[in-house]
Design a protein around this motif. Structure first.
Motif, PDB file in Angstrom:
ATOM      1  N   VAL A 194     -42.676 -31.605  31.688  1.00  7.33           N
ATOM      2  CA  VAL A 194     -42.044 -32.628  30.851  1.00  7.33           C
ATOM      3  C   VAL A 194     -41.177 -31.979  29.776  1.00  7.33           C
ATOM      4  O   VAL A 194     -40.013 -32.357  29.580  1.00  7.33           O
ATOM      5  CB  VAL A 194     -43.117 -33.529  30.207  1.00  7.33           C
ATOM      6  N   ILE A 195     -41.728 -31.004  29.076  1.00 12.45           N
ATOM      7  CA  ILE A 195     -40.968 -30.325  28.016  1.00 12.45           C
ATOM      8  C   ILE A 195     -39.786 -29.566  28.607  1.00 12.45           C
ATOM      9  O   ILE A 195     -38.676 -29.582  28.057  1.00 12.45           O
ATOM     10  CB  ILE A 195     -41.881 -29.375  27.218  1.00 12.45           C
ATOM     11  N   GLY A 196     -40.008 -28.893  29.723  1.00 15.65           N
ATOM     12  CA  GLY A 196     -38.916 -28.165  30.358  1.00 15.65           C
ATOM     13  C   GLY A 196     -37.773 -29.075  30.763  1.00 15.65           C
ATOM     14  O   GLY A 196     -36.599 -28.701  30.668  1.00 15.65           O
ATOM     15  N   LEU A 197     -38.105 -30.309  31.200  1.00 15.74           N
ATOM     16  CA  LEU A 197     -37.078 -31.249  31.645  1.00 15.74           C
ATOM     17  C   LEU A 197     -36.323 -31.864  30.475  1.00 15.74           C
ATOM     18  O   LEU A 197     -35.087 -31.937  30.497  1.00 15.74           O
ATOM     19  CB  LEU A 197     -37.730 -32.351  32.488  1.00 15.74           C
ATOM     20  N   PHE A 198     -37.040 -32.303  29.447  1.00 20.34           N
ATOM     21  CA  PHE A 198     -36.418 -33.058  28.363  1.00 20.34           C
ATOM     22  C   PHE A 198     -35.961 -32.190  27.190  1.00 20.34           C
ATOM     23  O   PHE A 198     -35.050 -32.575  26.457  1.00 20.34           O
ATOM     24  CB  PHE A 198     -37.384 -34.132  27.851  1.00 20.34           C
ATOM     25  N   ALA A 199     -36.591 -31.055  26.974  1.00 25.80           N
ATOM     26  CA  ALA A 199     -36.234 -30.219  25.828  1.00 25.80           C
ATOM     27  C   ALA A 199     -35.620 -28.891  26.245  1.00 25.80           C
ATOM     28  O   ALA A 199     -34.812 -28.326  25.510  1.00 25.80           O
ATOM     29  CB  ALA A 199     -37.462 -29.963  24.951  1.00 25.80           C
ATOM     30  N   GLY A 200     -36.001 -28.379  27.403  1.00 27.47           N
ATOM     31  CA  GLY A 200     -35.465 -27.118  27.874  1.00 27.47           C
ATOM     32  C   GLY A 200     -36.490 -25.997  27.810  1.00 27.47           C
ATOM     33  O   GLY A 200     -37.477 -26.075  27.067  1.00 27.47           O
ATOM     34  N   PRO A 201     -36.288 -24.951  28.585  1.00 29.10           N
ATOM     35  CA  PRO A 201     -37.264 -23.849  28.650  1.00 29.10           C
ATOM     36  C   PRO A 201     -37.443 -23.106  27.329  1.00 29.10           C
ATOM     37  O   PRO A 201     -38.461 -22.447  27.123  1.00 29.10           O
ATOM     38  CB  PRO A 201     -36.670 -22.918  29.720  1.00 29.10           C
ATOM     39  N   GLY A 202     -36.481 -23.226  26.417  1.00 28.62           N
ATOM     40  CA  GLY A 202     -36.602 -22.549  25.135  1.00 28.62           C
ATOM     41  C   GLY A 202     -37.738 -23.090  24.275  1.00 28.62           C
ATOM     42  O   GLY A 202     -38.147 -22.438  23.311  1.00 28.62           O
ATOM     43  N   PHE A 203     -38.250 -24.270  24.607  1.00 33.44           N
ATOM     44  CA  PHE A 203     -39.344 -24.876  23.838  1.00 33.44           C
ATOM     45  C   PHE A 203     -40.715 -24.589  24.449  1.00 33.44           C
ATOM     46  O   PHE A 203     -41.722 -25.093  23.946  1.00 33.44           O
ATOM     47  CB  PHE A 203     -39.134 -26.387  23.731  1.00 33.44           C
ATOM     48  N   LEU A 204     -40.719 -23.815  25.521  1.00 36.92           N
ATOM     49  CA  LEU A 204     -41.991 -23.484  26.182  1.00 36.92           C
ATOM     50  C   LEU A 204     -42.484 -22.122  25.719  1.00 36.92           C
ATOM     51  O   LEU A 204     -41.688 -21.223  25.472  1.00 36.92           O
ATOM     52  CB  LEU A 204     -41.789 -23.472  27.706  1.00 36.92           C
ATOM     53  N   PRO A 205     -43.803 -21.957  25.609  1.00 30.12           N
ATOM     54  CA  PRO A 205     -44.867 -22.924  25.909  1.00 30.12           C
ATOM     55  C   PRO A 205     -45.318 -23.732  24.701  1.00 30.12           C
ATOM     56  O   PRO A 205     -46.185 -24.587  24.818  1.00 30.12           O
ATOM     57  CB  PRO A 205     -46.001 -22.011  26.366  1.00 30.12           C
ATOM     58  N   GLN A 206     -44.735 -23.481  23.506  1.00 30.47           N
ATOM     59  CA  GLN A 206     -45.271 -24.054  22.272  1.00 30.47           C
ATOM     60  C   GLN A 206     -45.246 -25.585  22.286  1.00 30.47           C
ATOM     61  O   GLN A 206     -46.240 -26.241  21.949  1.00 30.47           O
ATOM     62  CB  GLN A 206     -44.485 -23.531  21.066  1.00 30.47           C
ATOM     63  N   SER A 207     -44.116 -26.171  22.672  1.00 33.08           N
ATOM     64  CA  SER A 207     -44.023 -27.635  22.686  1.00 33.08           C
ATOM     65  C   SER A 207     -44.956 -28.248  23.719  1.00 33.08           C
ATOM     66  O   SER A 207     -45.497 -29.337  23.515  1.00 33.08           O
ATOM     67  CB  SER A 207     -42.580 -28.061  22.953  1.00 33.08           C
ATOM     68  N   ALA A 208     -45.143 -27.569  24.838  1.00 32.44           N
ATOM     69  CA  ALA A 208     -46.070 -28.070  25.858  1.00 32.44           C
ATOM     70  C   ALA A 208     -47.504 -28.066  25.333  1.00 32.44           C
ATOM     71  O   ALA A 208     -48.272 -29.013  25.572  1.00 32.44           O
ATOM     72  CB  ALA A 208     -45.964 -27.226  27.126  1.00 32.44           C
ATOM     73  N   ILE A 209     -47.874 -27.023  24.601  1.00 34.50           N
ATOM     74  CA  ILE A 209     -49.213 -26.964  24.006  1.00 34.50           C
ATOM     75  C   ILE A 209     -49.383 -28.096  22.993  1.00 34.50           C
ATOM     76  O   ILE A 209     -50.412 -28.780  22.966  1.00 34.50           O
ATOM     77  CB  ILE A 209     -49.441 -25.599  23.335  1.00 34.50           C
ATOM     78  N   ALA A 210     -48.347 -28.314  22.168  1.00 35.89           N
ATOM     79  CA  ALA A 210     -48.413 -29.401  21.193  1.00 35.89           C
ATOM     80  C   ALA A 210     -48.573 -30.746  21.887  1.00 35.89           C
ATOM     81  O   ALA A 210     -49.367 -31.600  21.454  1.00 35.89           O
ATOM     82  CB  ALA A 210     -47.148 -29.400  20.330  1.00 35.89           C
ATOM     83  N   LEU A 211     -47.849 -30.945  22.974  1.00 40.98           N
ATOM     84  CA  LEU A 211     -47.927 -32.207  23.713  1.00 40.98           C
ATOM     85  C   LEU A 211     -49.295 -32.384  24.352  1.00 40.98           C
ATOM     86  O   LEU A 211     -49.846 -33.494  24.367  1.00 40.98           O
ATOM     87  CB  LEU A 211     -46.820 -32.258  24.770  1.00 40.98           C
ATOM     88  N   GLN A 212     -49.863 -31.313  24.898  1.00 40.73           N
ATOM     89  CA  GLN A 212     -51.176 -31.397  25.533  1.00 40.73           C
ATOM     90  C   GLN A 212     -52.265 -31.816  24.549  1.00 40.73           C
ATOM     91  O   GLN A 212     -53.247 -32.456  24.938  1.00 40.73           O
ATOM     92  CB  GLN A 212     -51.528 -30.060  26.181  1.00 40.73           C
ATOM     93  N   VAL A 213     -52.102 -31.471  23.284  1.00 41.73           N
ATOM     94  CA  VAL A 213     -53.060 -31.897  22.254  1.00 41.73           C
ATOM     95  C   VAL A 213     -52.696 -33.273  21.718  1.00 41.73           C
ATOM     96  O   VAL A 213     -53.533 -34.183  21.641  1.00 41.73           O
ATOM     97  CB  VAL A 213     -53.109 -30.870  21.104  1.00 41.73           C
ATOM     98  N   LEU A 214     -51.441 -33.451  21.366  1.00 40.64           N
ATOM     99  CA  LEU A 214     -50.995 -34.671  20.697  1.00 40.64           C
ATOM    100  C   LEU A 214     -51.183 -35.913  21.560  1.00 40.64           C
ATOM    101  O   LEU A 214     -51.466 -36.998  21.031  1.00 40.64           O
ATOM    102  CB  LEU A 214     -49.520 -34.517  20.317  1.00 40.64           C
ATOM    103  N   ILE A 215     -51.066 -35.778  22.859  1.00 38.97           N
ATOM    104  CA  ILE A 215     -51.117 -36.937  23.749  1.00 38.97           C
ATOM    105  C   ILE A 215     -52.449 -37.674  23.671  1.00 38.97           C
ATOM    106  O   ILE A 215     -52.534 -38.861  23.983  1.00 38.97           O
ATOM    107  CB  ILE A 215     -50.833 -36.494  25.211  1.00 38.97           C
ATOM    108  N   TRP A 216     -53.497 -36.994  23.192  1.00 43.87           N
ATOM    109  CA  TRP A 216     -54.815 -37.632  23.156  1.00 43.87           C
ATOM    110  C   TRP A 216     -54.973 -38.609  21.999  1.00 43.87           C
ATOM    111  O   TRP A 216     -56.004 -39.289  21.899  1.00 43.87           O
ATOM    112  CB  TRP A 216     -55.913 -36.560  23.107  1.00 43.87           C
ATOM    113  N   PHE A 217     -53.961 -38.711  21.162  1.00 49.13           N
ATOM    114  CA  PHE A 217     -54.011 -39.759  20.139  1.00 49.13           C
ATOM    115  C   PHE A 217     -53.643 -41.111  20.741  1.00 49.13           C
ATOM    116  O   PHE A 217     -53.907 -42.168  20.151  1.00 49.13           O
ATOM    117  CB  PHE A 217     -53.064 -39.408  18.989  1.00 49.13           C
ATOM    118  N   LEU A 218     -53.053 -41.093  21.951  1.00 49.62           N
ATOM    119  CA  LEU A 218     -52.493 -42.296  22.545  1.00 49.62           C
ATOM    120  C   LEU A 218     -53.527 -43.409  22.779  1.00 49.62           C
ATOM    121  O   LEU A 218     -53.277 -44.557  22.388  1.00 49.62           O
ATOM    122  CB  LEU A 218     -51.785 -41.941  23.860  1.00 49.62           C
TER     123      LEU A 218
END
Length: 304
Positions: A136-160
């Motif tokens: 998801v992060i690679g598609l919408f933000a680009g590989p430059g945001f990996l892996p940090q944004s993916a880690i943030a998303l994996q945690v943050l999504i559980w607030f949903l």
């Protein structure tokens, strides 16, 4: 501007043909009454926005612009998912508002049905996103945001799941005229959010901010649940959550076995398993399905 102008003109003629002929007027007494009634809603929206976004403002001076960028990339994806509960609750609110003044028993039934729908929707999104976050992060933000944004998303999504539940609960409390209680609840949650972020961000960076977001939704849920229990009735939490949790647990186990597959296949397989188990467990009662069909056009039966 053009679209807004055309929409305004269309609404004007609809009001004129269906309701009354609009005219410019100002009634000071009525305006004062409207301000008094609506002011808690203004505060609630402000406090809600602050506790949802304050971590971004705290991250910048504590961790710097780069960390804010990583976190914001994950936040934007989650932010887009919040359209789901707002759409459902806005569609249900006329029914909730009517039941709030006529029948608390019917209000509780409608609330349980809505909470069950949002639980059913939010849990597979959270589990599935945890698996496909890098894609998801690679598609919408680009590989430059990996892996940090993916880690943030994996945690943050559980607030949903908590956010979805709190969203419909807020409208239920508005239906029984408890918006001032909501204001107090948001204020307490905001204080917790700021204090927890100040403590955790220096130590855990963007992961700490994501953890605080989840915890803040849980803190908000506590007074919300208390108010529902006191003024509406006992909420059957196990009845709402048990079948969706069982279904998403089975889905999650299968996804773990096939986690190296293409993300699109993961979504397809996971979705099929989840829906199949939900149907097998008969998650929604006939009464709930009838209520949803009468309220939400997307779940109405098509005429034969």
């Amino acid at each position: 501007i053009v679209v807004s102008t055309v929409t305004t003109i269309a609404f004007y003629f609809m009001v004129r043909s269906l309701l009354f002929r609009p005219r410019l007027d100002f009634d000071m007494a009525f305006a004062r009454q409207m301000v008094v009634i609506s002011f808690p809603f203004l505060l609630n929206n402000l406090l809600s926005s602050l506790f949802f976004k304050i971590d971004v403002f705290l991250l910048k001076p504590i961790q710097g612009d780069t960390v804010v960028g990583w976190y914001s990339a994950a936040y934007k994806f989650v932010d887009g998912l919040l359209i789901i509960p707002s759409t459902l609750t806005l569609a249900l609110f006329p029914v909730l508002s009517s039941y709030g003044t006529t029948s608390r028993e019917s209000l509780l039934k409608a609330y349980v049905a809505a909470a069950r729908v949002l639980t059913v929707v939010s849990l597979p999104i959270a589990v599935g996103t945890a698996y496909i976050a890098p894609a998801v992060i690679g598609l919408f933000a680009g590989p430059g945001f990996l892996p940090q944004s993916a880690i943030a998303l994996q945690v943050l999504i559980w607030f949903l799941p908590f956010s979805y539940f709190n969203g419909v609960t807020q409208y239920v409390l508005i239906a029984i005229d408890k918006q001032r209680f909501i204001t107090i609840s948001f204020a307490v949650t905001l204080v917790f959010n700021v204090a927890a972020n100040i403590v955790l961000i220096p130590r855990f960076s963007y992961v700490g901010a994501a953890m605080v977001t989840i915890a803040s939704e849980i803190v908000l849920l506590i007074p919300f649940y208390y108010c529902v229990r006191k003024y509406i009735g006992r909420l059957p939490v196990s009845s709402i959550a048990l079948r969706p949790v069982v279904s998403v647990a089975l889905m999650g186990m299968v996804l773990w076995w096939i986690r190296d597959w293409n993300p699109l296949l993961l979504v397809a397989v996971g979705g099929a398993i989840y829906v199949g188990v939900l149907l097998a467990l008969r998650t929604f009662s006939q009464e709930e399905m009838q209520m949803l069909r009468s309220t939400l056009p997307l779940v109405r039966r098509r005429p034969a």
